[in-house]
Design an enzyme around this catalytic site. Structure first.
Site, short mmCIF file in Angstrom:
data_model
loop_
_atom_site.label_atom_id
_atom_site.label_comp_id
_atom_site.label_asym_id
_atom_site.label_seq_id
_atom_site.Cartn_x
_atom_site.Cartn_y
_atom_site.Cartn_z
N LYS A 1 2.55 -1.01 9.07
CA LYS A 1 3.49 -0.07 8.33
C LYS A 1 5.10 -0.19 9.02
CE LYS A 1 3.50 4.74 10.11
NZ LYS A 1 5.34 4.73 10.23
N SER A 2 5.82 -0.45 8.27
CA SER A 2 7.31 -0.82 8.76
C SER A 2 8.36 -0.94 8.09
CB SER A 2 7.37 -2.07 10.04
OG SER A 2 8.78 -1.89 10.07
N HIS B 1 -8.27 9.55 -1.42
CA HIS B 1 -7.62 9.23 -0.28
C HIS B 1 -8.53 9.95 0.91
CE1 HIS B 1 -3.73 9.46 0.70
NE2 HIS B 1 -3.88 8.68 2.07
N ASN C 1 6.02 -9.28 11.76
CA ASN C 1 4.11 -8.68 11.96
C ASN C 1 3.45 -9.55 10.00
OD1 ASN C 1 4.27 -6.09 13.18
ND2 ASN C 1 4.59 -4.49 11.58
N ASP D 1 0.58 -1.06 -0.19
CA ASP D 1 0.18 0.23 0.03
C ASP D 1 0.94 1.30 0.02
OD1 ASP D 1 -2.69 1.37 0.82
OD2 ASP D 1 -1.54 2.35 1.50
N ARG E 1 10.29 -6.23 12.07
CA ARG E 1 8.99 -6.22 12.62
C ARG E 1 8.12 -6.93 11.06
NH1 ARG E 1 11.33 -0.80 15.54
NH2 ARG E 1 10.07 -1.46 17.29
N LYS F 1 -3.28 6.06 -4.02
CA LYS F 1 -4.41 6.67 -3.70
C LYS F 1 -4.32 8.06 -4.19
CE LYS F 1 -3.90 4.98 1.25
NZ LYS F 1 -2.88 3.97 0.44
N ILE G 1 -2.89 -2.99 7.01
CA ILE G 1 -1.59 -3.06 6.65
C ILE G 1 -0.87 -2.31 7.43
CG2 ILE G 1 -2.76 -2.81 4.47
CD1 ILE G 1 -3.18 0.61 4.40
N TYR H 1 2.24 9.99 -0.55
CA TYR H 1 3.50 9.85 0.62
C TYR H 1 5.15 9.93 -0.02
CZ TYR H 1 0.10 6.78 2.65
OH TYR H 1 -1.08 5.56 3.38
#
Length: 293
Positions: free
Chosen positions: A247-248, A129, A257, A62, A253, A96, A245, A67
């Protein structure tokens, strides 16, 4: 770097050990229930994180035009394809359209620019978004995305941060509504509304600010089941039927996850986590206000 054959074997091993369910979308497509979020990553971080996540077994990535890392996401995917880990068809990619690009012409440009940055022929899912109701253009953006779907640039069309009053104004049902959702802010009413409409709810910030998990009921459950609090929180989403979703950019991690399919939470565990909901649990902007100030 691993040889392509070794990378492929590692990916297959992880995929076999950690089978992530796919959730049916109302347009006939499916979406992997667990993905990698890339918010606040730069291009370098995104490239590394995406490449590694795909090696671990993720098949859902994603990003967003906002971003500023779509180029890195595309490079990470291309690296994984070049190394024989995945094919393009294996990976579900979401991006998005930002609030300043909601008119028809701007939406078309936003999507084409996103695809160019990621070096992709199509996106699996594109979201409006934020609704920014006061701006009055979210429905135009949504309809333009539907046109781009007909043209083959998008496989599925959804929204993010939408609520009943703005969902009512769309020309058809979006496949996904991506919203802030975590144990302190479970969004039960919006999840129920999405489900009633046939929309899959997707959680951004599914762990919340992870620090609140320490010394919490989730930490107690984690100790009981031999998992980390973050893994328990992600598992809670999956058992609710939510697409998560987390995030890292941290490799440990990212792997942690993903390792959430080898245990289940009991009804008592789920009820305990439900008790963590707070009236002031929202950690980000209220969609009814964001962009309308």
């Amino acid at each position: 770097m691993r040889a392509p054959g070794e990378s492929r074997r590692l990916a297959d091993m992880n995929a076999n050990r950690n089978e992530i369910d796919h959730v049916a979308l109302c347009d006939g497509n499916t979406i992997p229930q667990l993905g990698l979020g890339t918010y606040k990553m730069d291009d370098v971080q995104a490239r590394s994180a995406v490449r590694y996540a795909l090696e671990v077994g993720y098949r859902h990535i994603d990003t967003a035009s906002l971003y500023g890392n779509e180029r890195g996401v595309g490079c990470g995917l291309d690296d994984a394809i070049s190394d024989g880990i995945v094919t393009r068809e294996d990976v579900f990619v979401t991006t998005k359209v930002w609030n300043d690009a909601q008119t028809a012409e701007a939406t078309r440009k936003s999507v084409r620019d996103s695809l160019d940055r990621m070096a992709l022929d199509y996106a699996d899912l594109v979201l409006v978004h934020w609704p920014v109701a006061g701006q009055g253009t979210f429905a135009e953006c949504f309809d333009t995305l539907l046109e781009l779907k007909q043209e083959g640039l998008i496989r599925s069309v959804g929204v993010a941060n939408f609520y009943p009053e703005v969902l009512d104004q769309l020309s058809e049902v979006p496949v996904v509504n991506q919203i802030e959702l975590h144990p302190q802010f479970p969004q039960n009413e919006q999840v129920a509304d999405d489900r009633h409409r046939g929309i899959v709810t997707q959680a951004w910030s599914p762990i919340g600010r992870a620090t609140y998990l320490d010394n919490s009921p989730i930490a107690d459950i984690a100790a009981e089941v031999g998992k980390t609090p973050a893994q328990v929180a992600i598992r809670w989403h999956l058992q609710r039927g939510i697409v998560a979703i987390p995030k890292s950019a941290n490799r440990e991690r990212i792997r942690e996850n993903f390792e959430v399919t080898d245990f289940e939470l009991t009804d008592a565990h789920m009820a305990t986590i439900a008790s963590m909901a707070r009236a002031d649990g929202r950690m980000s902007a209220d969609p009814r206000e964001f962009g309308n100030e």
